[in-house]
Design a protein around this motif. Structure first.
Motif, short mmCIF file in Angstrom:
data_model
loop_
_atom_site.label_atom_id
_atom_site.label_comp_id
_atom_site.label_asym_id
_atom_site.label_seq_id
_atom_site.Cartn_x
_atom_site.Cartn_y
_atom_site.Cartn_z
N ASN A 124 54.15 11.33 67.78
CA ASN A 124 54.40 10.07 67.05
C ASN A 124 55.85 9.62 67.20
OD1 ASN A 124 51.76 9.97 66.21
ND2 ASN A 124 52.16 10.85 64.19
N ALA A 125 56.79 10.58 67.20
CA ALA A 125 58.20 10.23 67.34
C ALA A 125 58.47 9.62 68.72
CB ALA A 125 59.07 11.47 67.15
N LEU A 126 57.86 10.21 69.76
CA LEU A 126 58.03 9.67 71.11
C LEU A 126 57.44 8.27 71.21
CD1 LEU A 126 58.78 9.95 74.10
CD2 LEU A 126 56.56 11.05 74.46
N GLU A 127 56.24 8.08 70.69
CA GLU A 127 55.60 6.76 70.74
C GLU A 127 56.46 5.71 70.04
OE1 GLU A 127 51.43 4.55 69.37
OE2 GLU A 127 51.73 6.69 69.00
N LYS A 128 57.00 6.05 68.89
CA LYS A 128 57.84 5.11 68.12
C LYS A 128 59.08 4.72 68.92
CE LYS A 128 59.81 4.59 63.46
NZ LYS A 128 61.21 4.25 63.79
N LYS A 129 59.72 5.70 69.56
CA LYS A 129 60.93 5.41 70.34
C LYS A 129 60.61 4.51 71.53
CE LYS A 129 63.41 9.72 69.26
NZ LYS A 129 63.90 11.00 69.82
N ILE A 130 59.50 4.79 72.20
CA ILE A 130 59.12 3.99 73.37
C ILE A 130 58.83 2.54 72.96
CG2 ILE A 130 57.34 3.63 75.12
CD1 ILE A 130 59.20 5.87 75.87
N GLY A 141 64.94 6.53 79.98
CA GLY A 141 65.87 7.51 79.42
C GLY A 141 65.23 8.33 78.32
N ILE A 142 64.43 7.67 77.47
CA ILE A 142 63.76 8.37 76.36
C ILE A 142 62.75 9.38 76.89
CG2 ILE A 142 62.12 8.06 74.46
CD1 ILE A 142 63.50 5.28 74.01
N ILE A 143 61.92 8.95 77.85
CA ILE A 143 60.87 9.86 78.35
C ILE A 143 61.47 10.99 79.17
CG2 ILE A 143 60.33 8.69 80.53
CD1 ILE A 143 57.82 10.17 78.02
N GLU A 144 62.57 10.74 79.87
CA GLU A 144 63.18 11.80 80.66
C GLU A 144 63.80 12.86 79.76
OE1 GLU A 144 63.96 10.09 85.05
OE2 GLU A 144 65.66 9.90 83.66
N ARG A 145 64.42 12.46 78.69
CA ARG A 145 64.97 13.44 77.74
C ARG A 145 63.83 14.27 77.13
NH1 ARG A 145 68.47 9.10 76.79
NH2 ARG A 145 67.22 8.31 75.04
N PHE A 146 62.74 13.59 76.82
CA PHE A 146 61.57 14.28 76.25
C PHE A 146 61.00 15.30 77.23
CE2 PHE A 146 56.99 14.61 75.58
CZ PHE A 146 56.93 14.92 74.23
N LEU A 147 60.82 14.90 78.48
CA LEU A 147 60.22 15.80 79.47
C LEU A 147 61.14 16.98 79.79
CD1 LEU A 147 58.62 13.23 81.96
CD2 LEU A 147 57.46 14.62 80.22
N LEU A 148 62.42 16.71 79.91
CA LEU A 148 63.37 17.79 80.22
C LEU A 148 63.44 18.79 79.08
CD1 LEU A 148 66.18 15.71 81.96
CD2 LEU A 148 64.71 17.42 83.04
N ASP A 149 63.31 18.30 77.84
CA ASP A 149 63.31 19.20 76.69
C ASP A 149 62.02 20.03 76.63
OD1 ASP A 149 65.78 18.40 75.84
OD2 ASP A 149 65.05 16.97 74.35
#
Length: 271
Positions: A124-130, A141-149
């Motif tokens: 839900n946090a990722l969806e909200k940021k996107i 930038g948001i999805i790349e930080r998410f995937l790398l984490d």
């Protein structure tokens, strides 16, 4: 239609093919669009109006607004209900398995909400940021930080799976699994198990999809209109095998493919 692609961060290039965006103005009489298997797994965020995905001739579901589309081995139809605005991540066949713990075969032929894959809080946090991001670059930038984490540093792409996929891509899907493994039956059984775990489909099915992609690109780029030549250049045994595979993955024969209104979206992706 406004379709754009963007290249991933160098640290993700081995797993992510590209990011893409699609915008289509609302149309009063929107046409159903037939989606053809492409051998990839995609994470998509619907930022515009809802999109229907038909499960039969007259029945449909509303696609989740943040979802992962697993491997597909048969065509399906989608239909926008209004303004189309989508941001998506296209993973290589072996790429998405590095970010989740569930078997990839569980994702085949369906959409899975990201909260079921990454947990309700993170999903839900990722969806909200996107959704709240101002443009595509910010979303990337948001999805790349998410995937790398999320990437597990201990996980590695299975060497047999990767070498098989590399061979299939190099030969446009025509290489036989027996030839790739040099006849080693024990490796073949291991490959089948690991393919289902990491890719979601069998190596034979993926090879057929990759080979069909070669033929589709030849047709769309008008390299030749002779089906026999297309079959030969795409390494099919003969024209009959080409037509059989074509109908299996697209639902229609090659002669009806070009100019078909329901193929406009798939045509855009393949060109």
């Amino acid at each position: 239609m406004n379709y754009q692609t963007f290249q991933p961060h160098p640290d993700l290039q081995a797993l992510v093919n590209c990011y893409w965006t699609l915008e289509v103005p609302a149309e009063k009489d929107a046409q159903k669009q037939r989606i053809i298997p492409d051998g990839c797994i995609e994470m998509a965020f619907i930022l515009g109006d809802d999109v229907k995905r038909y499960t039969s001739e007259g029945e449909f579901i509303i696609q989740p607004r943040a979802m992962v589309l697993g491997q597909t081995i048969e065509p399906f139809y989608i239909e926008p209900t209004g303004y189309v605005n989508t941001f998506a991540i296209r993973f290589y066949p072996y790429g998405f398995a590095n970010f989740v713990t569930i078997p990839i075969k569980n994702l085949v032929n369906k959409e899975t909400p990201i909260e079921l894959l990454f947990g309700e809080k993170d999903g839900n946090a990722l969806e909200k940021k996107i959704i709240e991001a101002s443009d595509s670059r910010e979303r990337i930038g948001i999805i790349e930080r998410f995937l790398l984490d999320k990437m597990n540093e201990k996980s590695t792409i299975d060497s047999i799976v990767k070498s098989t996929i590399d061979a299939l891509l190099l030969t446009n899907g025509s290489a036989s699994i027996g030839a790739i493994l040099k006849g080693d039956l024990s490796k073949r059984r291991q490959l089948e198990r690991n393919f289902l775990k990491q890719i979601g489909v069998s190596p034979k099915q993926l090879g057929k999809v990759i080979r069909l992609q070669t033929a589709l690109k030849m047709m769309l780029n008008k390299e030749t209109e002779n089906l026999t030549n297309i079959a030969y250049e795409s390494e099919y045994f003969d024209q009959a095998h080409f037509i059989k595979d074509f109908k299996e993955f697209t639902g229609i024969n090659p002669k009806k493919f070009l100019g078909n209104e329901s193929m406009a979206l798939s045509t855009l992706f393949y060109k």
